[in-house]
Design an enzyme around this catalytic site. Structure first.
Site, mmCIF file in Angstrom:
data_model
loop_
_atom_site.group_PDB
_atom_site.id
_atom_site.type_symbol
_atom_site.label_atom_id
_atom_site.label_comp_id
_atom_site.label_asym_id
_atom_site.label_seq_id
_atom_site.Cartn_x
_atom_site.Cartn_y
_atom_site.Cartn_z
ATOM 1 C CD GLU A 1 -2.925 -1.163 2.303
ATOM 2 O OE1 GLU A 1 -3.989 -1.792 2.175
ATOM 3 O OE2 GLU A 1 -2.619 -0.560 3.353
ATOM 4 C CG HIS B 1 -8.765 6.119 2.241
ATOM 5 N ND1 HIS B 1 -8.732 5.866 0.884
ATOM 6 C CD2 HIS B 1 -8.146 5.066 2.841
ATOM 7 C CE1 HIS B 1 -8.121 4.713 0.677
ATOM 8 N NE2 HIS B 1 -7.751 4.203 1.847
ATOM 9 N NE ARG C 1 -4.266 5.202 3.594
ATOM 10 C CZ ARG C 1 -4.880 4.401 4.448
ATOM 11 N NH1 ARG C 1 -5.329 4.878 5.602
ATOM 12 N NH2 ARG C 1 -5.054 3.128 4.165
ATOM 13 C CG HIS D 1 -9.767 6.498 6.322
ATOM 14 N ND1 HIS D 1 -10.738 5.525 6.182
ATOM 15 C CD2 HIS D 1 -8.587 5.831 6.505
ATOM 16 C CE1 HIS D 1 -10.171 4.327 6.261
ATOM 17 N NE2 HIS D 1 -8.876 4.483 6.475
ATOM 18 N NE ARG E 1 -4.313 5.007 9.865
ATOM 19 C CZ ARG E 1 -4.733 4.125 8.970
ATOM 20 N NH1 ARG E 1 -4.017 3.048 8.723
ATOM 21 N NH2 ARG E 1 -5.870 4.319 8.322
#
Length: 536
Positions: free
Chosen positions: A113, A242, A289, A350, A385
């Site tokens: 990811e 997100h 992100r 998110h 994060r």
């Protein structure tokens, strides 16, 4: 007056992991959850849990990726401890019954990811959270020592200081947690629960925004309760949006399109069909992100379009159905076959990287009060994060917390607590429910419009002025009418909104998830933001 050794507020991966260990150690535990036991952010987690399990991966690489994503605000000691604790906790989840996907040779099936330099995301198709939730609930049931109380909404903590200020006798000296008040929504009665320790595992705050990937339960209850009890709250300005949620013109609900889709090669394109991410970051579609969300926001504003595209049409339908069954089904319900059609996506609120300030054993500055999972700020995530580090943090910290709480309970034997029952007085049901509904909608819209992906000081100041007015209206309502879950959640959300805005105004720089046009550069020295309120 129900009494337990430990009260756990929330039934996601953090709360369940912790409760299981305390019960197995022989303590009486109650889990309070305001909806059904499986309603949690964990249950909605698609992508997976990150851990160093691959032969070419190592702890140093995972640590480095986390520090880079956190943009200078991670606590390196926290990152190292949590990353190194990952494999052992994965083994515990497997023993609890989580059947992670495997390759044909029996090795874990790992995906990649955004922000990760290696494939290190363990998963169960794209329903990893659901699989973990079901396994842990089964393990909890097998202990036979946990009371799982559904449809019970926590209201506020009971502390020794609170009792002393009310003129009541309280055991011991100094301040500490003695229990909490909670509304049983089936009987509409407020119950007084006492306990030697309380674990807040209430998840995130997504419902403070108009558009979110979070379930309805994500209303910041634990953070608001801790703040009202005088506990320090940290880094609330870092709300992660997100990048890829399914766009719908007719609904505020945003179905999450897991980052693992991009990990398997999906490409973000603007409405002209151009793959644009390389213009914003050399890592392209697998940048962290915060960068991807701002890039999408920029593309949408430049073109005036309501979404961008996510393209994974290069993969065959059978493979997509097997690897991403939930995503495939949700898109199909919206008339999209992702093997033939591009997916319209937009960013949505998110994950919160801040929260109740804790040590790595989940302890707070208030003795007896612990916090674990998204509700807590351990220093792992910093300003942004890294994908799939949230479930990792929850299970590792829950393990450390269990040992810390067992030690704490050893030094605090059961004592009789003279906690007063909740008194509603002459309050009645309101005939002005429309006021509550309007306040709910207005709060979430103003947070989306003024405290979103890109901010300015003027927008933040306008938001704070309106939030303070809304808080007065909501608190007046709270004290004058009978309690119900919606009112309790709105009371918490307005406190959360204020904490986010106050923290954002304090950070006069752009870092990680906080980007402001007034201060586009980072300071040389990274500092946390903190907010603390004395208990009323």
């Amino acid at each position: 007056m129900p009494h337990f050794d430990v009260l756990v507020v929330g039934s996601g991966i953090a709360g369940l992991s912790f409760a299981r260990k305390l019960a197995e150690a022989g303590f009486s535990v109650a889990i309070l959850t305001k909806k059904n036991k499986a309603d949690s952010n964990t249950n909605w987690a698609q992508g997976g849990i990150s851990a160093v399990m691959g032969e070419t991966d190592d702890f140093e690489s995972h640590v480095r990726d986390t520090l880079i994503a956190g943009d200078g605000l991670c606590r390196e000691d926290a990152v190292r401890e949590i990353v190194s604790g990952g494999p052992a906790c994965i083994d515990e989840l497997v023993h609890a019954g989580v059947a992670f996907d495997h390759e044909k040779d029996g090795k874990p099936a790992l995906t990649r990811e955004g922000g990760h330099s290696h494939r290190r995301i363990l998963h169960v198709a794209d329903i990893t959270g659901k699989a973990i939730e079901e396994a842990l609930l089964g393990a909890i049931a097998r202990t036979g020592r946990v009371s799982l109380l559904e449809h019970v909404c926590a209201i506020d903590l009971i502390t020794r200081r609170r009792l002393v200020r009310q003129g009541r006798a309280a055991p011991g000296g100094g301040d500490r947690v003695l229990g909490l008040y909670a509304l049983d929504t089936t009987t509409r009665r407020v119950e007084t629960f006492t306990a030697r320790a309380v674990m807040l595992a209430t998840g995130g705050v997504g419902q403070v925004y108009q558009f979110t990937t979070n379930p309805d339960i994500a209303t910041g209850d634990g953070i608001a309760m801790a703040w009202r009890a005088g506990v320090e709250i940290q880094n609330m300005e870092f709300v992660q949006f997100h990048p890829t949620a399914l766009y719908s013109p007719s609904s505020d609900r945003r179905f999450l399109i897991t980052e693992a889709v991009r990990g398997e090669g999906a490409i973000l394109r603007n409405l002209s069909g151009e793959a644009f991410m390389k213009r914003y970051d050399p890592r392209g579609d697998l940048a962290p992100r915060d960068i991807v969300a701002r890039a999408i926001d920029s593309e949408m504003k430049k073109s005036g379009t309501p979404h961008v595209w996510l393209d994974i049409r290069h993969e065959p339908e059978a493979k997509l159905k097997a690897r991403f069954p939930a995503v495939f089904a949700a898109c199909e319900a919206a008339g999209i076959n992702i093997s033939r059609d591009m997916i319209p996506v937009v960013p949505a609120a998110h994950y919160l990287c801040g929260g109740v300030r804790t040590k790595l054993d989940a302890s707070t500055a208030l003795p007896g009060l612990y916090a674990c999972g998204e509700v807590a700020c351990t220093g792992l995530h910093g300003a942004n994060r890294l994908a799939s580090n949230s479930l990792l943090e929850a299970v590792v910290v829950a393990s450390k917390a269990s040992a810390a709480v067992i030690s704490y309970l050893g030094g605090h034997p059961t004592e009789e607590v003279n906690a007063p029952d909740w008194v509603e007085g002459e309050v009645s049901d309101s005939d002005e429910r429309v006021v509550l509904s309007h306040n709910w909608d207005e709060l979430r819209r103003l947070m989306w419009d003024y405290v979103g992906i890109v901010r300015t000081t003027k927008r933040l100041e306008r938001a704070r002025a309106r939030i303070l007015f809304l808080r007065k209206e909501i608190n007046d309502y709270y004290w004058n009418f009978r309690l119900d879950p919606r009112l309790l959640e709105l009371r918490n959300l307005v406190d959360i909104a204020d904490l986010i805005v106050r923290s954002a105004l304090e950070r006069r720089e752009s870092r990680g998830l906080h980007f402001t046009l007034d201060y586009p550069q980072k300071h040389l020295v990274a500092q946390d933001t903190t907010v603390r309120r004395e208990e009323e």
